[in-house]
Structures are given as C-alpha cells and as structure tokens.
Motif scaffolding. Structure first.
Motif, mmCIF file in Angstrom:
data_model
loop_
_atom_site.group_PDB
_atom_site.id
_atom_site.type_symbol
_atom_site.label_atom_id
_atom_site.label_comp_id
_atom_site.label_asym_id
_atom_site.label_seq_id
_atom_site.Cartn_x
_atom_site.Cartn_y
_atom_site.Cartn_z
ATOM 1 N N UNK A 134 0.835 -1.196 0.000
ATOM 2 C CA UNK A 134 0.000 0.000 0.000
ATOM 3 C C UNK A 134 0.872 1.249 0.000
ATOM 4 N N UNK A 135 1.891 1.258 0.866
ATOM 5 C CA UNK A 135 2.780 2.422 0.953
ATOM 6 C C UNK A 135 3.518 2.653 -0.371
ATOM 7 N N UNK A 136 4.025 1.569 -0.967
ATOM 8 C CA UNK A 136 4.748 1.702 -2.240
ATOM 9 C C UNK A 136 3.817 2.182 -3.353
ATOM 10 N N UNK A 137 2.590 1.669 -3.376
ATOM 11 C CA UNK A 137 1.640 2.080 -4.405
ATOM 12 C C UNK A 137 1.269 3.548 -4.243
ATOM 13 N N UNK A 138 1.033 3.980 -3.010
ATOM 14 C CA UNK A 138 0.710 5.391 -2.762
ATOM 15 C C UNK A 138 1.846 6.307 -3.201
ATOM 16 N N UNK A 139 3.070 5.907 -2.886
ATOM 17 C CA UNK A 139 4.228 6.719 -3.281
ATOM 18 C C UNK A 139 4.344 6.822 -4.791
ATOM 19 N N UNK A 140 4.162 5.687 -5.476
ATOM 20 C CA UNK A 140 4.264 5.672 -6.938
ATOM 21 C C UNK A 140 3.188 6.549 -7.566
ATOM 22 N N UNK A 168 3.693 10.064 -9.754
ATOM 23 C CA UNK A 168 3.128 10.203 -11.103
ATOM 24 C C UNK A 168 2.231 11.428 -11.205
ATOM 25 N N UNK A 169 1.358 11.605 -10.212
ATOM 26 C CA UNK A 169 0.438 12.745 -10.237
ATOM 27 C C UNK A 169 1.169 14.071 -10.089
ATOM 28 N N UNK A 170 2.230 14.085 -9.291
ATOM 29 C CA UNK A 170 3.001 15.314 -9.107
ATOM 30 C C UNK A 170 3.592 15.781 -10.438
ATOM 31 N N UNK A 192 5.310 21.738 -12.760
ATOM 32 C CA UNK A 192 6.448 20.848 -12.456
ATOM 33 C C UNK A 192 7.235 20.569 -13.730
ATOM 34 N N UNK A 193 8.534 20.856 -13.688
ATOM 35 C CA UNK A 193 9.426 20.588 -14.814
ATOM 36 C C UNK A 193 10.450 19.551 -14.375
ATOM 37 N N UNK A 194 10.510 18.448 -15.080
ATOM 38 C CA UNK A 194 11.439 17.374 -14.743
ATOM 39 C C UNK A 194 12.782 17.626 -15.418
ATOM 40 N N UNK A 195 13.704 18.225 -14.676
ATOM 41 C CA UNK A 195 15.048 18.516 -15.187
ATOM 42 C C UNK A 195 16.098 17.598 -14.584
ATOM 43 N N UNK A 196 15.664 16.438 -14.103
ATOM 44 C CA UNK A 196 16.600 15.566 -13.392
ATOM 45 C C UNK A 196 17.790 15.168 -14.268
#
Length: 345
Positions: A308-314, A318-320, A326-330
């Motif tokens: 449950x914790x891993x699914x919530x984090x994932x 994704x939603x973030x 939000x710009x993904x510059x990683x």
C-alpha cells in the motif's frame, strides 16, 4: 530537522513498515475487511487453452492480392520536395524558384527542413501512399503526381509545414509479381492497415472455431498448424497489482493482457469448455477456450501494508509530474553536475 520533518510527513501520508504491537504506526490504516476483500480478488481463477494466429505471418500472396486491388497506392514516384514551416515563407520561395532567382536544388540543400525527404531531397517514402500520408488534401496529391516531368507544384499544405514538389520522372505502375514490391505492400499493411490483416486472421479464427466445434480444440490446432498454448489458472488482475497473483508472464500470446480490459472481460466470462469469439491482443488474433474455473484460498497478504505504501508513493510521484508547474530537469541536472564534472556549480 527539515529532513526529519519531511520523512515524518511522508510516513504519515504514504505509510511505512514501522509497526507498534503489530499495527502500522504511520499512514492510513487499512481495515481487516478491506484486506479480506482484496485477498478474495485472487481466489477465483481460470485456466485456458489458446490458439493464436500471428499477424506477423501475413502471407505474401495475400499482400499481392491487396496490392492488385489497390494499385494506385503503390505507384513508384520520383519526386523531390522542399518543405518550410511557414506558408508565407514557402510562397516567397516558390516565387523565387519560378523567377529563376533560386534553383530548386539549392532550395533543397540550403532551405528545406527535409521533414519528408533524405538529404538529396527525394521523398523518403517514394510511393503514392507515402505522398497521401504527408499531404493534407488528397486532391493535392493527385495534382502533384499529374505534373509533367520537371514541373514544380504550387505550395501545398503538408502534415508538418508547407511543401513544393518537383516531378523528376513519371510515376511507374507497381509490378505485383516482383518480390520487392510485394514486400513494400506487406510493410504498408503492417504499418498503416493493421485492421486489414486482423480481419483476415479473424476469418481464419472463425473457421478454426467451426472446426473445433465439429471435432475438438486440439484437432483444430493440428488442422490449422497452430501450436496450442496451455495457460495455468490465474485471476483477473488489471494492471498487475502487486497485492495478488498477476497475469502469466511466461505466455507470449498474453502480452499486454493485464491492461486490456475488453479482452480480460471476454476471457473471464467464459464458462468451462466454452470458446471465445476471436479477439485481437498485441500482434495476435486469438481464440481462447476456458479449461477450468477454480476457487482457491484467499491470497496471503503478509506484505499488504508495505505494498500500500509503495503504491501510494508511486501514484503520488506520477500525479506530481502531471502538474503544469512541475518541470522534470533531473537528467539535465545530473549530466551537468555529475557527468560533465562542472565543479564550479
């Protein structure tokens, strides 16, 4: 302190493996009834026999038949093109070419974006169907092909930008006795007319079903030269949730099943010994026969809280990333500071 605050917030929202007296210390708490409900989702399973017709094996003679019924699509073209992004730009360039201020060949090398050509300016897909694919209006495609050798078209709107075409030699009719031409038709069908191939195999699959009803599933497989796939019992698990058993990964014919709601519904409606109508899954047209329906004990949910914790984090991650702000510059940052060795920053 800031890091500890973030970790505590993360655990409160997402949950963690930390427990007190056997109960999760952080995160939303799951009721025993919720766990039982999810565990029960794993209990009803079905096993299957599959007869799969691969669309990758479409016969060359059928491709030739399609070509003969649609000869215009496969006319071989010898056409050069110059493409620019703007309508005003292409009109100005067209005028320069007509006034002999710029040669067509110079326009190819110096100005063209080459969206549809190689470096030499020749169409990358030198067939009429290729021209149809890039021109917005089909009438413009026929007008272009009808131009005399050496003639240059007026500006034509294409899927990307605007284009002027030059006919370098007359179009040639396709020879469907030539292996290379038939291969061209095959590639066209696989990329642009998958439905035509799928319909061909759907008709074969219907004939397979008729034969299986008269004799048996195995006998029909032998008659149609199909290698039957035996699928061990598994439950409905859309998206392959980590909470219980997933779709078999060792059955190539079922690739993509876990995210295909329509096919899952068709397969899991079947009663024992009942055959499905033909359905398309990935690159196969399949007939499934349910070989058994079983009710097993509920799944072991020992790792329920952790999952449950891993699914919530994932899901949160994704939603973030979906937010406009939000710009993904990683990767850019990683290569700049860690790979390039930019120590100044």
């Amino acid at each position: 302190a800031t890091n500890l605050t973030f970790m505590r917030y993360n655990d409160d929202v997402m949950g963690s493996d930390t427990k007190v007296s056997g109960n999760p210390m952080y995160g939303l708490k799951a009721s025993s009834k919720e766990k039982s409900f999810i565990a029960a989702m794993d209990s009803t399973k079905r096993s299957f026999d599959l007869a799969a017709f691969s669309t990758n094996d479409f016969p060359a003679e059928e491709a030739a038949k399609y070509g003969k019924a649609n000869p215009d699509k496969f006319r071989k073209l010898d056409i050069s093109a110059v493409t620019l992004d703007g309508e005003d730009e292409i009109k100005a360039l067209s005028k320069q070419i007509k006034n002999n201020e710029v040669t067509f060949d110079d326009a190819i090398s110096e100005k063209s974006t080459k969206y549809y050509t190689g470096t030499d300016g020749k169409l990358s897909v030198p067939y009429y169907y290729g021209l149809l694919n890039i021109i917005q209006n089909a009438e413009d495609a026929e007008k272009t092909v009808a131009l005399a050798k050496g003639a240059v078209s007026d500006p034509v709107q294409t899927k990307s930008g605007w284009t002027i075409f030059r006919v370098d030699s007359d179009a040639k009719a396709a020879d469907f006795t030539d292996e290379a031409t038939v291969n061209t038709v095959l590639e066209y069908l696989k990329s642009s007319e998958k439905g035509y191939i799928e319909n061909f195999y759907s008709e074969r699959a219907k004939a397979f079903i008729s034969e299986a009803k008269l004799s048996s599933f195995d006998a029909a497989c032998e008659k149609f030269s199909i290698t039957k796939a035996d699928v061990a019992a598994f439950p409905v698990n859309y998206g392959n949730s980590p909470f219980y058993n997933s779709t078999p990964s060792d059955v190539a014919e079922l690739a993509g099943l876990s995210t295909n709601e329509a096919v899952l519904e068709k397969m899991f409606k079947l009663k024992k010994d009942e055959m499905s109508e033909p359905f398309v899954l990935a690159s196969n047209v399949i007939v499934a026969r349910c070989t058994g329906v079983q009710k097993d004990a509920p799944a072991d949910l020992a790792n329920f809280d952790s999952n449950v914790a891993q699914t919530d984090q994932s899901c949160s991650q994704t939603n973030l990333k979906r937010f406009d702000g939000v710009v993904d510059d990683f990767m850019t940052t990683y290569f700049k500071y860690f790979i390039s060795g930019d120590e100044q920053n």
